[in-house]
Enzyme design. Sequence first.
Site, PDB file in Angstrom:
ATOM      1  N   LYS A 104      -3.641  54.094 114.562  1.00  0.00           N
ATOM      2  CA  LYS A 104      -2.916  55.346 114.809  1.00  0.00           C
ATOM      3  C   LYS A 104      -3.509  56.287 116.038  1.00  0.00           C
ATOM      4  O   LYS A 104      -4.512  56.924 115.528  1.00  0.00           O
ATOM      5  CB  LYS A 104      -1.331  55.918 113.672  1.00  0.00           C
ATOM      6  CG  LYS A 104      -0.378  56.567 115.197  1.00  0.00           C
ATOM      7  CD  LYS A 104       0.543  56.594 113.947  1.00  0.00           C
ATOM      8  CE  LYS A 104       1.184  57.982 114.747  1.00  0.00           C
ATOM      9  NZ  LYS A 104       0.672  59.149 115.387  1.00  0.00           N
ATOM     10  N   LYS A 159      -9.276  58.486 113.761  1.00  0.00           N
ATOM     11  CA  LYS A 159     -10.497  57.701 113.946  1.00  0.00           C
ATOM     12  C   LYS A 159     -11.726  57.559 114.707  1.00  0.00           C
ATOM     13  O   LYS A 159     -12.543  57.134 114.985  1.00  0.00           O
ATOM     14  CB  LYS A 159      -9.454  55.755 114.748  1.00  0.00           C
ATOM     15  CG  LYS A 159      -9.247  56.154 115.750  1.00  0.00           C
ATOM     16  CD  LYS A 159      -8.480  55.080 116.314  1.00  0.00           C
ATOM     17  CE  LYS A 159      -7.960  54.533 117.412  1.00  0.00           C
ATOM     18  NZ  LYS A 159      -7.521  55.840 117.386  1.00  0.00           N
ATOM     19  N   LYS A 187      -8.239  57.764 126.268  1.00  0.00           N
ATOM     20  CA  LYS A 187      -8.340  58.692 126.978  1.00  0.00           C
ATOM     21  C   LYS A 187     -10.509  58.915 127.051  1.00  0.00           C
ATOM     22  O   LYS A 187     -10.605  60.236 126.795  1.00  0.00           O
ATOM     23  CB  LYS A 187      -8.480  59.253 125.077  1.00  0.00           C
ATOM     24  CG  LYS A 187      -6.278  59.399 125.061  1.00  0.00           C
ATOM     25  CD  LYS A 187      -6.332  60.575 123.888  1.00  0.00           C
ATOM     26  CE  LYS A 187      -7.325  60.729 122.493  1.00  0.00           C
ATOM     27  NZ  LYS A 187      -7.306  59.429 121.617  1.00  0.00           N
ATOM     28  N   ASP A 239      -1.994  51.999 117.891  1.00  0.00           N
ATOM     29  CA  ASP A 239      -0.504  51.717 117.370  1.00  0.00           C
ATOM     30  C   ASP A 239       0.645  50.941 118.539  1.00  0.00           C
ATOM     31  O   ASP A 239       1.614  51.480 119.409  1.00  0.00           O
ATOM     32  CB  ASP A 239       0.396  53.275 117.263  1.00  0.00           C
ATOM     33  CG  ASP A 239      -0.032  53.599 118.135  1.00  0.00           C
ATOM     34  OD1 ASP A 239      -0.907  53.547 119.068  1.00  0.00           O
ATOM     35  OD2 ASP A 239      -0.133  55.544 117.798  1.00  0.00           O
TER      36      ASP A 239
END
Length: 736
Positions: free
Chosen positions: A9, A14, A40, A126
């Site tokens: 998610k 991560k 990102k 997600d």
Amino acid sequence: MREIAIYGKGGIGKSTLSANITAALGQAGKRVLQIGCDPKHDSTKLLTGGRRITTVLDHMRENGALDYRLDQVLFTGEYGCGCIETGGPKPGVGCAGRGIISAFELLEKFHVKEEYDMVLYDVLGDVVCGGFAVPIRREYANTIFLVTSGEFMSLYAANNILRGIANYDTGRSRVAGILYNSRNVRDEDERVRTFAEAVGLPIFAKIPRSDAFAQCERRNCTIASLGPEGFPELYDLFTGIAARIIEGPVLYPAAPLTDEALEELLLYGTRTAPAPDAADPQARASQAPDAHYDPGTLSKNVIRNEPLHGCAFSGATSTAVHIRDAVILAHSPKSCTYLAYQSISSTNRRRLFERGVLLPYGMTLNLASTEMEDEDMVFGGTDKLLDAVRRFRDLPPGERPKAVIIVSSCPSGIIGDDIDEAKALSLPDMPVIPIKAEGNLTGDYLQGMLSAYRELALQVIDRSVTPQPKTVNVVFEKVGVRNTEQNFRIMSGFLARMGIRVNCRFLCNTDFASLRNFLSAELNLLAYQDYTGKLLRDFFAGEYGCRFFDRQFPIGFPETAEWLRGVGAFFGGESAAEAEAIIAENRARYEEEIAACRSALAGKRLMVFTYNHDIDWILSAALDAGMEIAKVCIFNFSQDEGFRTRLPEIRDIPVEENYDGARRAGDIAAFRPDIILSNYENAAAGKGVIADTIPMCPDNGFFAGLSMMQRWVRLFGRSQKGEWQNDRALFEKYFA
């Protein structure tokens, strides 16, 4: 080569874990490539000393395909690891998932993975989207880790990732386990353990919540780079994870839970109500639409949830292009515009090969395209759309189109391009009119037509216009039918003799000013009163208070006579007198020629198999010729609904709607017709039986039914004399 996908998610940590695992693997002597697959683009920041590297998508956006260079997107980080960021579009436009696909295609072109022992993909988990699923396809990841905490949404995302893996895997095992990134929430250990047991996965490693990660973030470095003296416990943890990956972890199949099972497992007995069983009549009734629901301008396909009959983008484009002095700008890839062009022009091209038929108007269409490409799917195509509209704005006033009509397609709809932005570029003499068709997302071809009809009416018609004497509009001619112009000439000829002017043909071979002045008509005439025609009638009556004549363009003698009398009575005076004169002129010919058919057709049995829901024109002529109607079989049709007739004799004729074509051969054997009439070639006709086709859109006027009877007289004569063989010579002469 071991290719590892780390999914989790957004915000679960991560990227931090991925960078630290990559560094530990590099420290152990492995050549590792880390590919960040999150818009990102911060996955490799800790490996590059905080440097924000150029992303693949930024490189692709700024350079042409011939100028792509690997050294502009591949950077070297700690321990010689390779660092790549796929990147993504600006928030709110484009498609990041499509961006990942494009980035991976470029990396494959450069064979970038061949120089490394291991590849690690850091992927947002997600977003349930095909692009983000690329790294778990079989040609990429052979080892998959799920990063999760004990929070419900984190575990929910992990379960969704397992669903995605299961969609690709059949009897394969690729999941190494769970990387449990602790958040120190209540009962977290128990939740993660319970979830892991339920999906049959081990907790590969538990990463404790520690301020050490924040310190490394501030210093733009990894745990491994500080050595064992930096943060000893975390150093040993990541060294151990790297060693187990190098050794080769045990892999497990994906076994996701249902949403209900997941909620029951994690919410401690809190259940959501199960979905209604579709087989349960009470459940179906509870889900049924409200009896008073007004479908508005929705196609039969959308309301009935039938299989798609064509594409809404093509339907909308094919409709709008009939405003001759406007430009239709397809916000679509070039291929979509090309297919729409071929669909629209096919009727005209067919006329070129038919003897004795002239084109009613040119084949050069007023259709342009923004020619969306892969880059636009990723970053959004709004700028390209606005530039295309500006090119029309920049034309001299006399050369500008009267309007720019924008039709959106599947790709522009999926990526969220807002074509309404282009309305700001409107000029007083060139409005910009958006139609959101968006291909199959909107519905079928008919739904695209309806969307175009509605939007063009609402955005163009001038409500201040007042009705003018003896002026009509013609509504819903079928633009793909080859006899449309011929029918219009017949009907407009009748109207002209009665002193009645046609303002707008909505929408067929018309112009922008006629559409704008739609309300100048005293009366509106439906060309077809089928499902779509009725929708348009109800729309115009409800939205503008328009008055409609209660019958469609007539086919056959009785209908044409009644139609002329009705229109003549509405306008009165000379119009009514002229209508009677037209009827009288044609009555004698009809009665004489139908009488001539009786000697050959009287007593013959006719059986009809058709998609047409209004066939009085053929039935009345057959009865006038003394024929017997054995049975009428009506098939379900995507563009119409409900068999319609005004014939009193129909009560004595077997009529079956929603007919099952599989029964055709049996019914033919039972009813033993002399003539089988259908919309297609009928192979079930037996010896001595005439098989003929019924046009979906017959000719208007007095003689359509009579012409069919005369044709059958000739067919029976040829059948008896064997003259049908002459058809071969005619075919070779004109078509072969």
